[in-house]
Write a protein that holds these residues in place. Structure first.
Motif, PDB file in Angstrom:
ATOM      1  N   GLY A 136       0.908  -1.326  -0.147  1.00 59.36           N
ATOM      2  CA  GLY A 136      -0.067  -0.096  -0.165  1.00 59.36           C
ATOM      3  C   GLY A 136       0.868   1.306  -0.054  1.00 59.36           C
ATOM      4  N   SER A 137       2.128   1.087  -0.623  1.00 56.75           N
ATOM      5  CA  SER A 137       2.889   2.136  -0.504  1.00 56.75           C
ATOM      6  C   SER A 137       3.138   2.874  -2.021  1.00 56.75           C
ATOM      7  CB  SER A 137       4.428   1.683  -0.005  1.00 56.75           C
ATOM      8  OG  SER A 137       5.406   2.764  -0.519  1.00 56.75           O
ATOM      9  N   ARG A 138       3.529   4.143  -1.899  1.00 59.23           N
ATOM     10  CA  ARG A 138       3.713   4.800  -3.265  1.00 59.23           C
ATOM     11  C   ARG A 138       5.088   5.483  -3.160  1.00 59.23           C
ATOM     12  NH1 ARG A 138      -1.579   8.398  -4.905  1.00 59.23           N
ATOM     13  NH2 ARG A 138      -0.060   8.764  -6.647  1.00 59.23           N
ATOM     14  N   ASN A 139       6.004   4.754  -2.638  1.00 56.34           N
ATOM     15  CA  ASN A 139       7.475   5.292  -2.517  1.00 56.34           C
ATOM     16  C   ASN A 139       7.913   5.307  -3.816  1.00 56.34           C
ATOM     17  OD1 ASN A 139       8.531   3.480   0.517  1.00 56.34           O
ATOM     18  ND2 ASN A 139       7.404   5.185   0.331  1.00 56.34           N
ATOM     19  N   LEU A 140       8.738   6.238  -3.906  1.00 54.89           N
ATOM     20  CA  LEU A 140       9.663   6.372  -5.348  1.00 54.89           C
ATOM     21  C   LEU A 140      10.640   5.336  -5.414  1.00 54.89           C
ATOM     22  CD1 LEU A 140      10.663  10.182  -5.473  1.00 54.89           C
ATOM     23  CD2 LEU A 140       9.405   8.917  -7.333  1.00 54.89           C
ATOM     24  N   VAL A 141      10.863   4.776  -6.661  1.00 50.74           N
ATOM     25  CA  VAL A 141      11.736   3.723  -6.713  1.00 50.74           C
ATOM     26  C   VAL A 141      12.670   4.240  -8.029  1.00 50.74           C
ATOM     27  CG1 VAL A 141      12.003   1.454  -7.478  1.00 50.74           C
ATOM     28  CG2 VAL A 141      10.291   1.935  -6.185  1.00 50.74           C
ATOM     29  N   TYR A 142      13.965   4.292  -7.495  1.00 50.01           N
ATOM     30  CA  TYR A 142      14.979   4.494  -8.732  1.00 50.01           C
ATOM     31  C   TYR A 142      15.802   3.469  -8.751  1.00 50.01           C
ATOM     32  CZ  TYR A 142      14.454   9.340  -7.241  1.00 50.01           C
ATOM     33  OH  TYR A 142      14.000  10.794  -6.971  1.00 50.01           O
ATOM     34  N   ALA A 143      16.282   3.106 -10.070  1.00 52.52           N
ATOM     35  CA  ALA A 143      16.779   2.055 -10.734  1.00 52.52           C
ATOM     36  C   ALA A 143      18.200   2.323 -10.922  1.00 52.52           C
ATOM     37  CB  ALA A 143      16.120   1.509 -12.086  1.00 52.52           C
ATOM     38  N   PHE A 144      19.234   1.392 -10.461  1.00 44.42           N
ATOM     39  CA  PHE A 144      20.828   1.639 -10.802  1.00 44.42           C
ATOM     40  C   PHE A 144      21.186   0.482 -11.561  1.00 44.42           C
ATOM     41  CE2 PHE A 144      20.738  -0.231  -6.546  1.00 44.42           C
ATOM     42  CZ  PHE A 144      21.558  -1.124  -6.632  1.00 44.42           C
ATOM     43  N   GLY A 145      22.381   0.481 -12.254  1.00 43.54           N
ATOM     44  CA  GLY A 145      22.977  -0.620 -12.863  1.00 43.54           C
ATOM     45  C   GLY A 145      22.396  -0.684 -14.243  1.00 43.54           C
ATOM     46  N   ASP A 146      22.966  -1.701 -14.878  1.00 44.45           N
ATOM     47  CA  ASP A 146      22.482  -1.862 -16.295  1.00 44.45           C
ATOM     48  C   ASP A 146      20.930  -2.383 -16.557  1.00 44.45           C
ATOM     49  OD1 ASP A 146      25.128  -1.188 -16.997  1.00 44.45           O
ATOM     50  OD2 ASP A 146      25.734  -3.394 -16.835  1.00 44.45           O
TER      51      ASP A 146
END
Lengths: 301, 258
Positions: free
Chosen positions: B248-258
């Motif tokens: 139930g969370s709308r936390n931001l997700v950043y991606a790293f790596g290839d």
């Protein structure tokens, strides 16, 4: 000379070689001293942590009674600092154990080198003794011949044999001295190895005891941080203190025993090394006198 | 680039969080792949303190390959930049008998692998602070109070500080790096910003990791903003978003790596 395994060492060369081993020996004894300091630091650190906790429990009870929010915070803070100090002390001990293991390996290498050198010196001493004996037999036979008939040629042969005998005698003495000195060093190094083995065992036990105490402190900290009610806190602290007392007592016992043992043996080994040096010095003196006498004889020839 | 450094950079941490480059250097000094555990962070710090003594001890063993490798380890640590607790108080303004300061406090909880920067904007009477140019020093009892409160949440610190006579709390920010969750392709590193301020009136809490967070009651007049964000390996991004949605969370997700 080519029949020898190694060239005979002059007294100065022998002393230099012995000094090399003695220096390494002394460095390793010093290393044991650092290990000893590390274990005493661990003991003192854990005792301090326990005293803080015992003292703070009194304060904690007072704070609980005053209904202060999160009364454990000062205790958590103090214990966190003690925990980090104790982690450092246990780590220091771990590093000392590893250094001790390297020392032990190096001492073994030294012992092997000393054994090889001493065995070579012994074999060479035997070769020299045989050569000396042969020369003496020849000299004796020549003496008999000269009693019957003497001339300048026989005199020259006798002088040559005499010089050879003196040389063989010196070589024999030098090989013998080398063998004795290296054997003495090997004996001391074997004792040092024993000391390192014993101490390694004790330090490992202490490291185990320290790690156990650390684990107790860490889990106590976690529960202390999470404790919600005053009753939980009180019960948790009381039982953690009991646990901690047991592990700290174990650390103190092992540290004391180990330190006592080490002090006794390191002093003894240092004394023995000094005695060996003193003996060598008097032997060196005797050597020098003999060498001087031999040189005088050679000059007369 | 090491995973920890990639994740830290991906999190886009501003000055309300601990310095991410120092964190990345410290993570590298642990020699651990991924996001180091608490004991690894602590080990790097205590070993750095032990390095001078150990380098002296290892000097006698020069030439032995094991000892040489250990010496290289300690020499590397001596040069490494590691995180540490730190406090500065910058002067914001002086008005008549009042002083307003920005108090920055870095609290590095290494055993828990959680790194917190507190940024507090507080006002107080002139006797609570000693002003020295653009910097200020707080009275010892106030420093101690903040130090003890810094173990707790932003709201708890704000409430605890408001009880000190004469002190007005304008803003309390708690920027935390960590913890990380183990993900299928690497660590899912999180950072959380918690803010209690005069201008924050609403209570906005979105943090799947803080289930027992103290939130202000409606009559207290305080608001709270408490939000977490994540840096996850690119291949785990969808899984992370799905997990968050599940919570139930709308936390931001950043991606790293290839």
């Amino acid at each position: 000379m080519s029949e020898y395994r190694r060239a005979p060492l002059t007294p100065t060369q022998l002393e230099a070689r012995a000094a090399e081993f003695a220096e390494r020996h002394a460095a390793r004894l010093k290393g044991l001293g650092s290990a000893n300091r590390a274990q005493m630091a661990l003991k003192a650190g854990l005792q301090a942590a326990m005293e803080t906790e015992e003292r703070e429990v009194g304060v904690l009870e007072m704070l609980i009674n005053l209904f202060v929010e999160k009364p454990q915070t000062p205790l958590v803070e103090a214990l966190t600092a003690h925990h980090e100090a104790a982690v450092q002390q246990v780590r220091a001990l771990g590093h000392q154990i590893e250094a001790l293991e390297t020392d032990r390996r190096l001492v073994n290498q030294d012992i092997q080198a000393l054994n090889t050198d001493a065995l070579d010196a012994l074999a060479d001493a035997q070769t020299a003794a045989l050569a000396l004996q042969t020369t003496e037999i020849k000299l004796e036979a020549l003496g008999m011949r000269r009693k019957v008939q003497d001339n300048a040629d026989l005199q020259a042969q006798a002088d040559q044999l005499e010089a050879l005998r003196a040389e063989r005698a010196t070589e024999h003495r030098r090989f013998f001295a080398t063998q004795a000195r290296l054997e003495g060093l090997a004996i001391l190094n074997r004792e040092l190895r024993q000391l390192l083995n014993d101490q390694h065992e004790r330090l490992c036990e202490l490291h185990d005891a320290g790690t156990a105490a650390l684990k107790r402190m860490a889990s106590h900290l976690v529960t202390l941080k999470a404790a919600a009610s005053a009753r939980d806190l009180h019960r948790e602290t009381e039982s953690a203190l009991k646990d901690l007392r047991t592990s700290v007592a174990r650390v103190c016992r092992v540290a004391d025993e180990s330190s006592h043992y080490l002090t006794e043996h390191v002093d003894e080994l240092e004394d023995r090394m000094r005695t060996l040096d003193a003996e060598a010095a008097s032997r060196r003196q005797a050597h020098a006198e003999v060498e001087a006498a031999l040189n005088r004889v050679r000059r007369w020839q | 680039m090491a995973v920890a450094r990639q994740a830290l950079r991906a999190l886009r941490l501003n000055r309300l969080y601990p310095d991410w480059k120092t964190l990345a250097d410290h993570a590298a000094a642990t020699g651990q792949p991924g996001w180091p555990k608490g004991e690894d962070w602590l080990r790097a710090r205590v070993d750095q303190r032990l390095a001078p003594e150990m380098l002296e001890r290892l000097e006698d063993q020069r030439g032995d390959p094991t000892a040489d490798a250990r010496r290289a380890y300690f020499e590397g640590l001596m040069k490494a930049r590691l995180v540490q607790d730190h406090a500065t108080i910058g002067l914001v303004r002086v008005e008549d008998d009042r002083v307003e300061v920005e108090w920055r406090l870095d609290r590095m909880d290494l055993p828990q692998a959680r790194f917190v920067r507190w940024t507090l904007r507080v006002g107080g009477p002139t006797d609570a602070f000693t002003v020295d140019g653009t910097q200020a020093q707080a009275a010892p009892e106030l420093t101690r109070r903040i130090q003890l409160l810094s173990w707790h949440s932003a709201l708890e610190l704000a409430l605890g500080l408001e009880r000190v006579p004469g002190i007005v709390v304008h803003e309390v920010c708690r920027g935390e790096v960590g913890p990380a969750r183990p993900g299928p392709s690497g660590p899912w590193l999180s950072a959380c910003l918690s803010r209690v301020a005069e201008h924050v009136r609403r209570v906005v809490v979105d943090d799947p990791l803080s289930t027992q967070l103290l939130v202000p009651s409606s009559e207290s007049g305080h608001g709270l903003s408490h939000q977490r964000k994540w840096a996850v390996p690119t291949t785990d991004a969808n899984a992370a978003r799905a997990w968050l949605a599940d919570q139930g969370s709308r936390n931001l997700v950043y991606a790293f790596g290839d």
